[in-house]
Enzyme design. Structure first.
Site, PDB file in Angstrom:
ATOM      1  N   ASP A   1       0.841  -1.191   0.000  1.00 52.92           N
ATOM      2  CA  ASP A   1       0.000   0.000   0.000  1.00 52.92           C
ATOM      3  C   ASP A   1       0.882   1.249   0.000  1.00 52.92           C
ATOM      4  O   ASP A   1       1.977   1.237   0.550  1.00 52.92           O
ATOM      5  CB  ASP A   1      -0.920   0.022   1.223  1.00 52.92           C
ATOM      6  CG  ASP A   1      -2.063   1.004   1.034  1.00 52.92           C
ATOM      7  OD1 ASP A   1      -3.150   0.559   0.604  1.00 52.92           O
ATOM      8  OD2 ASP A   1      -1.872   2.204   1.275  1.00 52.92           O
TER       9      ASP A   1
ATOM     10  N   GLU B   1      -1.857   8.233 -12.534  1.00 55.52           N
ATOM     11  CA  GLU B   1      -3.249   7.814 -12.347  1.00 55.52           C
ATOM     12  C   GLU B   1      -3.427   6.879 -11.151  1.00 55.52           C
ATOM     13  O   GLU B   1      -4.171   5.886 -11.240  1.00 55.52           O
ATOM     14  CB  GLU B   1      -3.760   7.145 -13.621  1.00 55.52           C
ATOM     15  CG  GLU B   1      -4.219   8.143 -14.673  1.00 55.52           C
ATOM     16  CD  GLU B   1      -5.452   8.898 -14.193  1.00 55.52           C
ATOM     17  OE1 GLU B   1      -5.279   9.911 -13.480  1.00 55.52           O
ATOM     18  OE2 GLU B   1      -6.560   8.473 -14.524  1.00 55.52           O
TER      19      GLU B   1
HETATM   20  C1  LIG Z   1      -5.588   3.495 -12.748  1.00 51.85           C
HETATM   21  S1  LIG Z   1      -4.334   2.353 -12.310  1.00 51.85           S
HETATM   22  C2  LIG Z   1      -2.888   3.124 -12.995  1.00 51.85           C
HETATM   23  C3  LIG Z   1      -1.809   2.132 -13.286  1.00 51.85           C
HETATM   24  C4  LIG Z   1      -0.583   2.701 -14.007  1.00 51.85           C
HETATM   25  N1  LIG Z   1       0.139   3.640 -13.178  1.00 51.85           N
HETATM   26  C5  LIG Z   1      -0.957   3.341 -15.314  1.00 51.85           C
HETATM   27  O1  LIG Z   1      -0.576   4.484 -15.579  1.00 51.85           O
HETATM   28  O2  LIG Z   1      -1.630   2.675 -16.149  1.00 51.85           O
HETATM   29  C6  LIG Z   1      -4.130   2.630 -10.563  1.00 51.85           C
HETATM   30  C7  LIG Z   1      -3.267   1.584  -9.876  1.00 51.85           C
HETATM   31  O3  LIG Z   1      -3.041   1.981  -8.516  1.00 51.85           O
HETATM   32  C8  LIG Z   1      -3.175   0.847  -7.681  1.00 51.85           C
HETATM   33  N2  LIG Z   1      -3.569   1.321  -6.346  1.00 51.85           N
HETATM   34  C9  LIG Z   1      -4.677   2.013  -6.016  1.00 51.85           C
HETATM   35  N3  LIG Z   1      -4.680   2.330  -4.717  1.00 51.85           N
HETATM   36  C10 LIG Z   1      -3.534   1.835  -4.194  1.00 51.85           C
HETATM   37  C11 LIG Z   1      -2.945   1.854  -2.886  1.00 51.85           C
HETATM   38  N4  LIG Z   1      -3.552   2.458  -1.868  1.00 51.85           N
HETATM   39  N5  LIG Z   1      -1.743   1.248  -2.716  1.00 51.85           N
HETATM   40  C12 LIG Z   1      -1.126   0.631  -3.759  1.00 51.85           C
HETATM   41  N6  LIG Z   1      -1.638   0.596  -5.024  1.00 51.85           N
HETATM   42  C13 LIG Z   1      -2.822   1.184  -5.234  1.00 51.85           C
HETATM   43  C14 LIG Z   1      -4.230  -0.020  -8.371  1.00 51.85           C
HETATM   44  O4  LIG Z   1      -4.130  -1.379  -7.976  1.00 51.85           O
HETATM   45  C15 LIG Z   1      -3.916   0.220  -9.850  1.00 51.85           C
HETATM   46  O5  LIG Z   1      -3.017  -0.745 -10.382  1.00 51.85           O
END
Ligand SMILES: C[S@@+](CC[C@H](N)C(=O)[O-])C[C@H]1O[C@@H](n2cnc3c(N)ncnc32)[C@H](O)[C@@H]1O
Length: 208
Positions: free
Chosen positions: A75, A93
């Site tokens: 996280d 994102e």
């Molecule tokens: C919309 S995707 C973007 C992925 C990538 N950065 C891109 O540009 O395509 C958001 C990512 O953040 C991760 N994510 C969301 N909240 C999170 C958290 N609190 N801790 C770790 N990862 C998280 C999700 O699992 C997802 O893979």
């Protein structure tokens, strides 16, 4: 999704002041495309992608056989890195999914070495009004910050704000007006506003 993110992410990634041997963390790495790109073009020493989804981290690991790139499940709010041990952090994102974004910024400030940068890119933000409805389809709370809020939060966490701007997506195809409404867009104006006017908000923090 990755293809569309790449339209603007590549411009932001090209600005990262990475040097040979640097360690780069990708916060919310998804498929891991950013680290693969930085390894190809930037000669970074090590890339670590962190994602809360085991499936994402597993898939990202499967897209590369580069031993200098690794992926972790975890996280944002507890980063498994020593103080001052990371040279640069990239996030596209993902930051607005943090449930305590101010704590995440403080944690990033801790792990970044002096002079290290946090490149924070988001498409969901206050000024880009046609992104707001995304919250309705996502099960977790998303932080809808405006540009000023990003700058303030970065400063409150101890960063200098080196730059902030919006990067338009000039590659996505926007059909002629008579093709609207489409499945996703009511009018050509709304699509132009989302992609060409606003695109991606990039805020860059530098650790003192
Ligand atoms: C919309 S995707 C973007 C992925 C990538 N950065 C891109 O540009 O395509 C958001 C990512 O953040 C991760 N994510 C969301 N909240 C999170 C958290 N609190 N801790 C770790 N990862 C998280 C999700 O699992 C997802 O893979």
């Amino acid at each position: 999704m990755e293809d569309r993110h790449w339209h603007t992410a590549k411009h932001a990634l090209a600005r990262m002041p990475v040097e040979a041997g640097d360690t780069v963390l990708d916060l919310g790495c998804g498929s891991g495309y950013a680290l693969r790109a930085l390894r190809e073009t930037g000669d970074i020493g090590r890339g670590v992608g962190l994602d809360g989804s085991p499936e994402m981290a597993h898939n990202a690991a499967g897209y590369t056989d580069d031993t200098a790139v690794g992926f972790l499940v975890g996280d944002f709010d507890t980063l498994p890195f020593a103080t001052d041990s990371v040279d640069h952090v990239w996030s596209m994102e993902a930051f607005y999914y943090a449930q305590d974004p101010d704590a995440v910024l403080r944690e990033l400030r801790r792990v970044l070495r002096p002079g290290g940068t946090f490149f924070c890119a988001v498409n969901f933000f206050e000024e880009s009004v046609h992104t707001h409805e995304w919250q309705e389809t996502v099960g977790v709370e998303m932080q809808l910050w405006d540009r000023e809020r990003y700058r303030e939060a970065f400063r409150d966490a101890g960063f200098h704000v080196a730059e902030q701007d919006t990067i338009p997506d000039r590659e996505i195809d926007i059909p002629p007006a008579d093709a609207f409404p489409t499945d996703d867009w009511d009018s050509r104006e709304t699509m132009v506003d989302r992609y060409r006017t606003w695109g991606t908000l990039l805020t860059v923090g530098v650790a003192p």
